[in-house]
Motif scaffolding. Structure first.
Motif, PDB file in Angstrom:
ATOM      1  N   THR A 138      37.212 -25.256  -5.822  1.00  0.00           N
ATOM      2  CA  THR A 138      38.436 -25.586  -5.120  1.00  0.00           C
ATOM      3  C   THR A 138      38.363 -25.298  -3.623  1.00  0.00           C
ATOM      4  O   THR A 138      38.564 -26.201  -2.789  1.00  0.00           O
ATOM      5  CB  THR A 138      39.623 -24.810  -5.747  1.00  0.00           C
ATOM      6  OG1 THR A 138      39.525 -24.910  -7.160  1.00  0.00           O
ATOM      7  CG2 THR A 138      40.933 -25.347  -5.263  1.00  0.00           C
ATOM      8  N   LEU A 142      38.064 -28.075  -0.425  1.00  0.00           N
ATOM      9  CA  LEU A 142      39.139 -28.311   0.532  1.00  0.00           C
ATOM     10  C   LEU A 142      38.758 -27.884   1.943  1.00  0.00           C
ATOM     11  O   LEU A 142      39.025 -28.597   2.907  1.00  0.00           O
ATOM     12  CB  LEU A 142      40.401 -27.582   0.074  1.00  0.00           C
ATOM     13  CG  LEU A 142      41.062 -28.244  -1.134  1.00  0.00           C
ATOM     14  CD1 LEU A 142      42.132 -27.357  -1.716  1.00  0.00           C
ATOM     15  CD2 LEU A 142      41.655 -29.593  -0.720  1.00  0.00           C
ATOM     16  N   LEU A 154      46.039 -28.979   5.404  1.00  0.00           N
ATOM     17  CA  LEU A 154      45.715 -27.756   4.673  1.00  0.00           C
ATOM     18  C   LEU A 154      46.663 -26.621   5.060  1.00  0.00           C
ATOM     19  O   LEU A 154      47.044 -25.804   4.216  1.00  0.00           O
ATOM     20  CB  LEU A 154      44.258 -27.368   4.923  1.00  0.00           C
ATOM     21  CG  LEU A 154      43.254 -28.393   4.374  1.00  0.00           C
ATOM     22  CD1 LEU A 154      41.829 -27.997   4.763  1.00  0.00           C
ATOM     23  CD2 LEU A 154      43.365 -28.520   2.859  1.00  0.00           C
TER      24      LEU A 154
ATOM     25  N   PRO E  63      47.250 -31.406  -1.525  1.00  0.00           N
ATOM     26  CA  PRO E  63      46.060 -31.612  -2.361  1.00  0.00           C
ATOM     27  C   PRO E  63      46.325 -31.238  -3.823  1.00  0.00           C
ATOM     28  O   PRO E  63      46.839 -30.149  -4.105  1.00  0.00           O
ATOM     29  CB  PRO E  63      45.028 -30.698  -1.699  1.00  0.00           C
ATOM     30  CG  PRO E  63      45.406 -30.720  -0.246  1.00  0.00           C
ATOM     31  CD  PRO E  63      46.914 -30.735  -0.255  1.00  0.00           C
ATOM     32  N   HIS E  91      31.062 -32.815  -1.369  1.00  0.00           N
ATOM     33  CA  HIS E  91      32.389 -32.607  -0.748  1.00  0.00           C
ATOM     34  C   HIS E  91      32.660 -33.632   0.334  1.00  0.00           C
ATOM     35  O   HIS E  91      33.185 -33.310   1.401  1.00  0.00           O
ATOM     36  CB  HIS E  91      32.509 -31.194  -0.154  1.00  0.00           C
ATOM     37  CG  HIS E  91      32.379 -30.123  -1.169  1.00  0.00           C
ATOM     38  ND1 HIS E  91      31.889 -28.889  -0.890  1.00  0.00           N
ATOM     39  CD2 HIS E  91      32.656 -30.095  -2.494  1.00  0.00           C
ATOM     40  CE1 HIS E  91      31.862 -28.155  -1.978  1.00  0.00           C
ATOM     41  NE2 HIS E  91      32.322 -28.865  -2.977  1.00  0.00           N
ATOM     42  N   THR E 138      46.943 -27.897  -5.960  1.00  0.00           N
ATOM     43  CA  THR E 138      45.910 -26.880  -5.826  1.00  0.00           C
ATOM     44  C   THR E 138      46.443 -25.538  -5.330  1.00  0.00           C
ATOM     45  O   THR E 138      46.271 -24.495  -5.989  1.00  0.00           O
ATOM     46  CB  THR E 138      44.811 -27.386  -4.870  1.00  0.00           C
ATOM     47  OG1 THR E 138      44.486 -28.730  -5.211  1.00  0.00           O
ATOM     48  CG2 THR E 138      43.587 -26.514  -4.949  1.00  0.00           C
TER      49      THR E 138
END
Lengths: 176, 176, 176, 176, 176, 176
Positions: A138, A142, A154, E63, E91, E138
């Motif tokens: 995770t 991200l 984010l 996300p 990623h 998330t």
């Protein structure tokens, strides 16, 4: 697909899964995942197998999920704190302390982790019902995305300030 | 299905899979299979896990197949001669001697076996992609069926005389 | 895959499944299985069809299973004793005497057989839900494997002495 | 699901599929479809089987499709003109004249038909890879719907005038 | 399952998906997800549909991933920055600015987001191939779990100090 | 499959689905279907999306079915009469008048239609759980097949005289 006449027992075989892996990295974890890439005979078989080594005193297989597989985790050595978290809206943590010989299930697609709370290296096996299960770690996904996710996204998602996000984004994110 | 509000971590948990099983029986084998019956959280997850103990010097998990699962076998202790045989018309045996740390794949529905050729107890794990894979131990199923299969059928199929078949049919057939 | 513009009705067609097959062999059986190899239009369709001819007075389609299919068997001529056996631990035989017009189901992956107990040739059809179901004839697979399975394994599994096993292993094993 | 201890061979059995069915109706057709309703043992097995009787000189299993199954059709008696039509935009007719012993494939979800062009009753078997395949007889579904589809819709779709559609809608539509 | 005789058109129906949803919350987002719970006729149909409203100037569907579904996202109003990130080890961020009429695909189980970069409310539709796809937001899942995940685990995974993690864990985590 | 290193965001993207389509044709309908052909990223994703434009006062997406998909239909503009019809033997019509914001489900493989009963152009979206669902427009398929279906077959199936059938067969059959 390989020509069936050229297939040999070695196409169904892998050796050395009992060899301890090095865990001297930031997370203290090393995952060896055997998929159809490493064992051609797994092609169309719907299975894969991973070995997870966790360093003593805090080795961590950080929160991650498998986009295409359920998992059974079997601990053969050490003491772990493991868990998974259910989807929206409940976000229930199902966690457990495991010792050698314990088994735990991580349902399809849910985020889960293994954390070594013991004073020796721990070793477990991850059993997955896909020949290509995928791993999405995770935090790494991200904050280590290439190119980077907009920091505003984010920051808002994680309730962090943008500077913290951008600091995180320039860190190295080692995968297990 | 269990009421989701009453589900707890223990529904995803099993303990004691590291405890050696007794193998003091005719075949020298003991299989512990964890399915959705033993771990409710495996329900709909498409996975099960078995522990196979094999007695020193000839413990045998005799030829069998899983009607609803492929298998990865992982040997953690001992030395085994393992194999599977392909379907008609080739009947190719894919066999291998495994030592600790070796992995072997048994494709969906094919007959396979594990035979302890070492001088100590062996232990392996069978990883199966069904929560209810089923086990059909070949000889036991055919000669130990209840009621018995007509002896003429088995005699002709196995190229044995009827007396031998009927002798076999009255023997006990212990399942692994 | 064939270029769709070049596909014709003949790619979905097979002729002559009504022609009696020769059954003058040791088992007295002849199986014609139509899969995607014989009918290209079955590709991705999840179906196949077999014709089973059984010689009068004991023609036998010996115990076998399909690793990738369930089966409906439909008898159009003759009198058969048919059955399947459930998995461990019950090994229940579900058997029935069939006459023309009778239908019987063989569940996915279970061992089953058809035995002609009548005084004329019998003919049935096997309906399978895979374009590539596979056939594992039990005795042939185990005793006719190439290379041979270690005779100790088969002796222990079948409770036969090694000499008998080795005698069986050098016999010819004709597939239906 | 039935209690496994109460299951008997009859749950996997059906008798009388060889008995000719009456075809003295407008279409000259009679379809007997064996699903999990008629054979409980088909539950979860992914298969069904139909018998199709077609009257001499024009008996018709009219254009229809199965929403949940592919089909293999096997003709055991008579002479049929059969076919299926591909989806938009090609609408290619794949047709063939079949005689006894011929096999034809009708791909998943495509409209197909069987038409008796011979001078005797014809009999075939429809093999379907679902325990509940469903049958949508095209004309019956559209013109015999309850309540009726707005006649304007059918008139525009079929390029018929509304009066013709409404005449059709009040006719009886017998299912095969 | 509902008794088929009691099923009515309303069981396949939902009204009001065009009504703008309130987005006056921290994230500026509101997701309405229609599953088999809201439309009984979706049962066994393998589909669901969500409406996503995003507040002007920064509304964020943060996300998240769907454990049991792939997604097509269709934007009908506004301007979004959307993206998904591939699994380990690459990623890779696949991102795009969407305006009304644009479509973007989020592959099975991968983390993705939608961020309103325009000056008006945006509206899109999420199309999912499961009647019960699940949503794992998330940050909410990890920092809002009940009971809380050990802060040491999250600190190490996210390269944050424990105090920051514990601060985050006591914040409210509103789901979209 | 595309080389993963060459995949770009545009492989998951489509633009312009909001642009009204021309509906000046006999049926007054225009369907734009996005499958893996138009969006490569849909490959293996099990989803597709269609835009349906229907002309004012009678635009018709005529009765059709998808051989490989269930559907959710979402109306964003206009007023439609929509419905599907169940399989044999009930042929129940499940119909509903939809206005903007309404959703309706068309179960797997069943015939359904959308009819514009409003005085303005209508627009809806069809959501399908296959990357290649297929469309079988009923009337077009049967009367526009190439080569033509024997007119006797269609006459008997539809209870029309042969002359009417042959008249229909020589008409143009425009697909939506």
């Amino acid at each position: 697909c390989k020509d069936p006449r050229k297939v040999s027992p070695n196409d169904f075989f892998y050796t050395g899964l009992n060899v301890p892996r090095r865990t001297s990295n930031r997370l203290g974890v090393n995952v060896t995942l055997l998929t159809a890439d490493s064992i051609p005979g797994l092609n169309t078989m719907g299975l894969s197998l991973g070995r997870v080594d966790l360093a003593a005193n805090g080795g961590l297989n950080p929160p991650h999920h498998h986009p295409r597989a359920s998992e059974i985790f079997y601990l053969i050595k050490g003491t772990l704190y493991v868990g998974f978290i259910t989807a929206n809206p409940t976000h229930r943590l199902f966690a457990k302390i495991l010792t050698a010989g314990d088994v735990f299930v991580f349902p399809l697609g849910l985020i889960h982790f293994q954390w070594n709370i013991g004073s020796r290296q721990a070793v477990g096996f991850a059993i997955l019902n896909s020949q290509n299960p995928g791993v999405v770690t995770t935090a790494n996904t991200l904050f280590g995305a290439v190119p980077a996710v907009l920091s505003d996204v984010l920051a808002k998602a994680f309730q962090l300030d943008v500077a913290t996000v951008e600091y995180l984004q320039q860190l190295p994110w080692q995968n297990p």
